[in-house]
Design an enzyme around this catalytic site. Sequence first.
Site: not given
Length: 326
Positions: A209, A177, A152, A284, A54, A286, A228, A290
């Site tokens: 999604a 995962q 994963s 996740g 990442y 930003t 995104r 959230q």
Amino acid sequence: MEFRRLGRSGLSVSEISYGNWITHGSQVEEEQAHACVRAALDSGITTFDTADVYANTKAEEVLGRALAGQRRESLEIFTKVYWPTGPGGPNDKGLGRKHIMESANASLRRLKTDYVDLYQAHRFDSSVPLEETMLAFADLVRAGKVLYIGVSEWKADQISRGAALARELKVPFVSNQPQYSMLWRVIESQVVPTCEREGMSQIVWSPIAQGVLTGKYLPGQAPPAGSRATDEQGKNFIARLMRDDVLERVQQLKPIAEDVGLSMAQLAIAWVLQNPNVASAIIGATRPEQVTENVKAAGVRLDAEVLDRIDKVLDGIVQDDPRLGG
């Protein structure tokens, strides 16, 4: 926050975990990333997922700094190995012993910890003998650098083969995962039954999604600025869902969310947690708010009527072909 055991292991994880794919080290400035991690901790999240690839190792570094000063024993820190992170040499990728060992040590340095709770094979590597891969993972466990091992996006047959070797080495797999959401159900027919048999749980990514299930993307309209779908990395993963037929159906989920008193994102996260083989859903963020909003999906129970309504709305657009996984 509620907690679930990871497979048949003794490790408990928070139902909602925090992941930093795409965000930390790339999409989000460090100060904002730290604020999101603080929001996760304040919300009861104890499980944090990352990977060496990442942001080409920067995400691990950011997470390590963000968690500095926290009681290590109160956290579950997960990372992964497989994808290339170096200059592209022949041993800078895959699941060979050299790459696994060097990657594990580098991840520990970046995360500022002596061990990770879960080390995951980020993909299956058909170019390396599975025995070599599994022995390297077992040696990391015996060295105390890794407490548990998982995978994963492995296919069902790959999981079965790896799990058999892991048992022989006395370091059984505890998790897989995969991507999983209302729209992407490819694990349900083969991977989930295999994992149940092998004593493994799912730690699922992209439960909303890539943001599509929030309802913010409207059919016939350009995606919102900064979303995104406009991000250079993220848009490649979301492109297959940015179809009007999909977006129209997602809008039809809004009355269902309203009826159960949830936001669209909370409904999507709660939906994946209805699967008893799912131990945790990775979110996740930003922005800190959230995180604060999405963790409210923990502990939510959706009744059979609600699940049936969701299935009827999404009938015909759900991806469930197991060949699409991995």
